[in-house]
Design an enzyme around this catalytic site. Structure first.
Site: not given
Ligand code: F6P
Length: 320
Positions: A128, A172, A188, A214
Site C-alpha cells: 500500500d 486499502r 484515462e 479515442k
Molecule cells: O495491506 C495490504 C492489503 O493487500 C491491502 O491493499 C488490502 O486492502 C488488504 O491488504 C487485504 O487484506 P487481506 O489479505 O487480509 O484480505
C-alpha cells in the site's frame, strides 16, 4: 545483544524475504544469533520459533511471499496477548525484535516496547506504501509493476473492442498504487480516496475523449474509492459506452520482487538490524529522497502520508 528475533507480519509484500535475509545475515555478521517467529505476532504468542542461520535465508531473495509466513493477529491487540508474547520472547532470551510489516504491525511493535521495555526496530513492508517516514515501503514497486503488466494486457482487448475497462486495484484507504499504475499505463481516469474526483466527472471526461477520437479507455479505481463493478455499471448507464470491470486483487501481493524492492529490502533490513545492535530502539528504517534514514516509530505512526497532487494533475493533462 546476543540474540534477536524477527517476524514478518500483516499483509505480505514482495521483498519481505530479501529483508529477512538482510536481518539474519547482518546480525550473524556481528556475531548475534537470530530466531525467526512464524506467522507474525501470532507465532510469537504461540512460540512458533526457529533458529535462523545463513543457510536458512539462502535462495530466497527472489521469492515472493514470506518464508516466515505472516498473519493478522487479533490477540496481539489485547494487553494479555502482548504480555504472553513478551513472556515467550523472554523465555527464548530474545533481547531485541525486528518487525517487517505495515503500519498495524509497526504499531504493535511500538506498543510492545512501551508496555514491556523491549527493544524493537521496524522495517516498512506493505504494497500500500502508506507508511510515513519512507518514500517507498518494500513491495510497492513490485505491486505497481504487477498491476501495470495486467493493465497493459487489458489495454489490448480494450482497444480491439472499443471498450472502457475499469480496473480495481488494492491500496486499502489510499491511492498510491492506483495513481502510479494509472500514470504508468496512460489511464484515462483514476479514482482514489484522497481526492474528491466524482465518477460523474470521469464519465464526462470519457465522453469528451471519445468525441476527440479515442476509441478505448482505462479507468483505475483504488479499492478505497469504490468497487470496480459499481463504477463500471455507473459508467455504462451514464455514457452509453460498453464497459467491463477487472478486479486485480491479491495477485498484486505476490510474485518475485523487482530489483528495486530487493535492494530496498536489503538496505532497510540491514540498517534496522545494525541500529538495533548498536543500541537504538523504537525506530523504523526508511528511504527518503534516496537516502537511508531512521525515524522514531512514534513519529512515523503519527503522520499521514498522502498521494502527490502533482501526479494527479499530470494524469489529467496526459489523459486528454
Ligand atoms: O495491506 C495490504 C492489503 O493487500 C491491502 O491493499 C488490502 O486492502 C488488504 O491488504 C487485504 O487484506 P487481506 O489479505 O487480509 O484480505
Amino acid at each position: 545483544m546476543k540474540r534477536i528475533g524477527v517476524i514478518t507480519s500483516g499483509g505480505d509484500a514482495p521483498g519481505m524475504n530479501a529483508a529477512l535475509r538482510a536481518v539474519v545475515r547482518s546480525a550473524l555478521h556481528r556475531g548475534v544469533e537470530v530466531l525467526g517467529f512464524h506467522h507474525g505476532w501470532r507465532g510469537v504468542i504461540s512460540e512458533e520459533v526457529t533458529p535462523l542461520n545463513t543457510k536458512s535465508v539462502g535462495g530466497i531473495i527472489n521469492l515472493g511471499g514470506t518464508i516466515l509466513r505472516s498473519a493478522r493477529c487479533r490477540e496481539f491487540r489485547e494487553p494479555e496477548g502482548r504480555a504472553q508474547a513478551m513472556e515467550v520472547l523472554r523465555d527464548n532470551r530474545v533481547e531485541g525484535l525486528v518487525v517487517i510489516g505495515g503500519d498495524g504491525s509497526l504499531t504493535g511493535a511500538k506498543v510492545l516496547m512501551e508496555e514491556h521495555d523491549i527493544a524493537v526496530m521496524g522495517v516498512p513492508g506493505s504494497i500500500d506504501n502508506d507508511i510515513a517516514g519512507t518514500d517507498y515501503a518494500i513491495g510497492f514497486d513490485t505491486a505497481v509493476n504487477t498491476a501495470r503488466d495486467a493493465i497493459d494486457k487489458v489495454r489490448d482487448t480494450a482497444y480491439s473492442h472499443d471498450r472502457v475497462f475499469v480496473i480495481e486495484v488494492m491500496g486499502r484507504n489510499n491511492g498510491f498504487i492506483a495513481v502510479d499504475v494509472a500514470l504508468a499505463c496512460g489511464a484515462e481516469g483514476v479514482l482514489i480516496p484522497e481526492f474528491p474526483f466524482s465518477i460523474a466527472e470521469i464519465c464526462e471526461n470519457l465522453k469528451e475523449q471519445r468525441s476527440k477520437g479515442k476509441s478505448s479507455s482505462i479507468v483505475v479505481v483504488a479499492e478505497g474509492a469504490g468497487k470496480g463493478n459499481e463504477v463500471c455499471d455507473f459508467i455504462v448507464k451514464n455514457t452509453g459506452l460498453e464497459a467491463r470491470a477487472v478486479v486485480l486483487g491479491h495477485m498484486q501481493r505476490g510474485g518475485s520482487p523487482s530489483a528495486f524492492d530487493r535492494v530496498l529490502a536489503l538496505r532497510l533490513g540491514a540498517l534496522a538490524t545494525n541500529r538495533l545492535l548498536s543500541g537504538y530502539r523504537g525506530e523504523m528504517a526508511g528511504l527518503v529522497g534516496n537516502r537511508l534514514v531512521t525515524h522514531p516509530l512514534s513519529y512515523v505512526l503519527s503522520q499521514t502520508k498522502t498521494v502527490d497532487a502533482e501526479r494527479l494533475l499530470l494524469l489529467g493533462v496526459m489523459a486528454q
